[in-house]
Design an enzyme around this catalytic site. Structure first.
Site, PDB file in Angstrom:
ATOM      1  N   HIS A   1       8.969   2.616   8.768  1.00 38.46           N
ATOM      2  CA  HIS A   1       8.900   1.620   9.982  1.00 38.46           C
ATOM      3  C   HIS A   1       7.645   2.314  10.704  1.00 38.46           C
ATOM      4  O   HIS A   1       7.690   3.417  10.952  1.00 38.46           O
ATOM      5  CB  HIS A   1      10.068   1.676  10.825  1.00 38.46           C
TER       6      HIS A   1
ATOM      7  N   SER B   1       0.768  -1.154   0.101  1.00 39.57           N
ATOM      8  CA  SER B   1       0.012  -0.035  -0.003  1.00 39.57           C
ATOM      9  C   SER B   1       0.838   1.541   0.062  1.00 39.57           C
ATOM     10  O   SER B   1       0.702   2.376  -0.449  1.00 39.57           O
ATOM     11  CB  SER B   1      -0.918   0.086   1.175  1.00 39.57           C
ATOM     12  N   ASN B   2       1.952   1.091   0.692  1.00 38.92           N
ATOM     13  CA  ASN B   2       3.132   2.278   0.672  1.00 38.92           C
ATOM     14  C   ASN B   2       3.485   2.596  -0.732  1.00 38.92           C
ATOM     15  O   ASN B   2       3.219   3.522  -1.401  1.00 38.92           O
ATOM     16  CB  ASN B   2       4.194   2.483   1.692  1.00 38.92           C
TER      17      ASN B   2
ATOM     18  N   ASP C   1      16.576  -1.069  11.142  1.00 34.08           N
ATOM     19  CA  ASP C   1      15.897  -0.042  11.480  1.00 34.08           C
ATOM     20  C   ASP C   1      16.626   1.004  12.527  1.00 34.08           C
ATOM     21  O   ASP C   1      16.122   1.732  13.335  1.00 34.08           O
ATOM     22  CB  ASP C   1      14.645  -0.378  12.689  1.00 34.08           C
TER      23      ASP C   1
ATOM     24  N   ASN D   1      13.898   3.656   4.130  1.00 37.81           N
ATOM     25  CA  ASN D   1      12.950   2.716   4.628  1.00 37.81           C
ATOM     26  C   ASN D   1      11.930   3.240   5.429  1.00 37.81           C
ATOM     27  O   ASN D   1      11.942   4.356   6.035  1.00 37.81           O
ATOM     28  CB  ASN D   1      13.539   1.737   5.671  1.00 37.81           C
TER      29      ASN D   1
ATOM     30  N   GLU E   1       1.457   6.965   7.469  1.00 41.41           N
ATOM     31  CA  GLU E   1       2.956   6.360   6.517  1.00 41.41           C
ATOM     32  C   GLU E   1       2.755   6.893   5.332  1.00 41.41           C
ATOM     33  O   GLU E   1       3.584   7.328   4.561  1.00 41.41           O
ATOM     34  CB  GLU E   1       2.743   4.776   6.439  1.00 41.41           C
TER      35      GLU E   1
HETATM   36  C1  GRF Z   1       3.997  -0.884   6.673  1.00 44.64           C
HETATM   37  O1  GRF Z   1       3.532  -0.609   7.998  1.00 44.64           O
HETATM   38  C2  GRF Z   1       5.771  -0.439   6.903  1.00 44.64           C
HETATM   39  O2  GRF Z   1       5.596   0.622   7.886  1.00 44.64           O
HETATM   40  C3  GRF Z   1       6.275  -1.538   7.255  1.00 44.64           C
HETATM   41  O3  GRF Z   1       5.644  -2.688   6.626  1.00 44.64           O
HETATM   42  C4  GRF Z   1       4.276  -2.342   6.472  1.00 44.64           C
HETATM   43  C5  GRF Z   1       4.050  -2.325   4.923  1.00 44.64           C
HETATM   44  O4  GRF Z   1       2.733  -1.968   4.584  1.00 44.64           O
HETATM   45  N1  GRF Z   1       7.858  -1.510   6.994  1.00 44.64           N
HETATM   46  P1  GRF Z   1       2.370  -1.937   2.752  1.00 44.64           P
HETATM   47  O5  GRF Z   1       2.958  -3.286   2.312  1.00 44.64           O
HETATM   48  O6  GRF Z   1       3.079  -0.910   2.526  1.00 44.64           O
HETATM   49  O7  GRF Z   1       0.798  -1.961   3.016  1.00 44.64           O
END
Ligand code: GRF
Length: 215
Positions: A121, A25-26, A162, A119, A191
């Site tokens: 987190h 999703s990011n 991290d 990255n 995020e």
């Molecule tokens: C997110 O919560 C990110 O912070 C972590 O993994 C998750 C990935 O979510 N590192 P998505 O795949 O982007 O939905």
């Protein structure tokens, strides 16, 4: 706008390479911001260690080069590291964007992309980071500790989990009756905004990554 290191006069968009293990999703939020012109960058490749990753499908549908690097086929970590490095270099990636990538980055990629791997987190690092701290475990730890706030952190990658220099953070409040699931939903929304904002600043040159020391 990013100018190539060769110093050739004409500016070109920064080329983004994504590393994603699951949902993506990011990746989607960032990809859409690039398409909308909000981030001056061109997504060029998405690489996953997981053949079932939804992100691979999303990337392929969006016309990106989508690559599965299998741990079974590349069982030797050095081989895996070299294969990842080749894909990123062949695609002339300028910035490596980790978005839910559940594997350590190898020394070859770290060397080749020094100061160019970011990255996200889902906590306010340095709290609740490190090996084994991912997904719901992070949010449950925040609740167990009775913290009144959590959030998201964007940082540069180094050899450890991290622990690289922090570029930006955004907080959310932990409210009465909060569950790990509700906190995860709130943090994820933040995020997406934070990642887009930070990448926008990296790509327009207002957040120069070289100024962050990873010493
Ligand atoms: C997110 O919560 C990110 O912070 C972590 O993994 C998750 C990935 O979510 N590192 P998505 O795949 O982007 O939905």
């Amino acid at each position: 706008m990013y100018r190539s290191a060769s110093g050739e006069g004409s500016a070109r968009l920064m080329r983004l390479g994504f590393l994603v293990s699951h949902r993506g999703s990011n990746f989607e939020a960032i990809f859409q911001a690039c398409v909308a012109g909000e981030i001056a960058a061109e997504p060029v490749v998405l690489l996953s260690n997981n053949a079932q990753s939804q992100a691979l499908e999303k990337a392929a549908r969006a016309g990106l080069h989508a690559v599965h690097l299998s741990r079974k086929e590349l069982a030797n970590p050095q081989e895996y590291d070299a294969a990842m490095c080749s894909v990123l270099q062949e695609q002339e990636v300028d910035l490596v964007v980790l978005a839910g990538f559940m594997q350590k980055i190898g020394p070859q990629v770290l060397r080749a992309f020094r100061h160019r791997i970011v990255n996200i987190h889902p906590s306010l690092l340095p709290k609740y980071g490190g090996q084994g701290m991912y997904g719901m475990r992070v949010h449950q730890a925040v609740l167990d500790a009775g913290d009144t706030k959590s959030g998201a952190t964007i940082h540069l990658i180094d050899e450890e989990y991290d622990s690289g220099p922090i570029l930006a953070q955004k907080e959310v409040l932990v409210e009465e009756g909060e569950t790990a699931e509700s906190l995860a939903t709130k943090v994820l929304a933040v995020e997406h905004q934070l990642y887009v904002d930070v990448l926008k600043r990296i790509c327009d040159g207002s957040l120069p990554l070289e100024s962050f020391s990873s010493a």
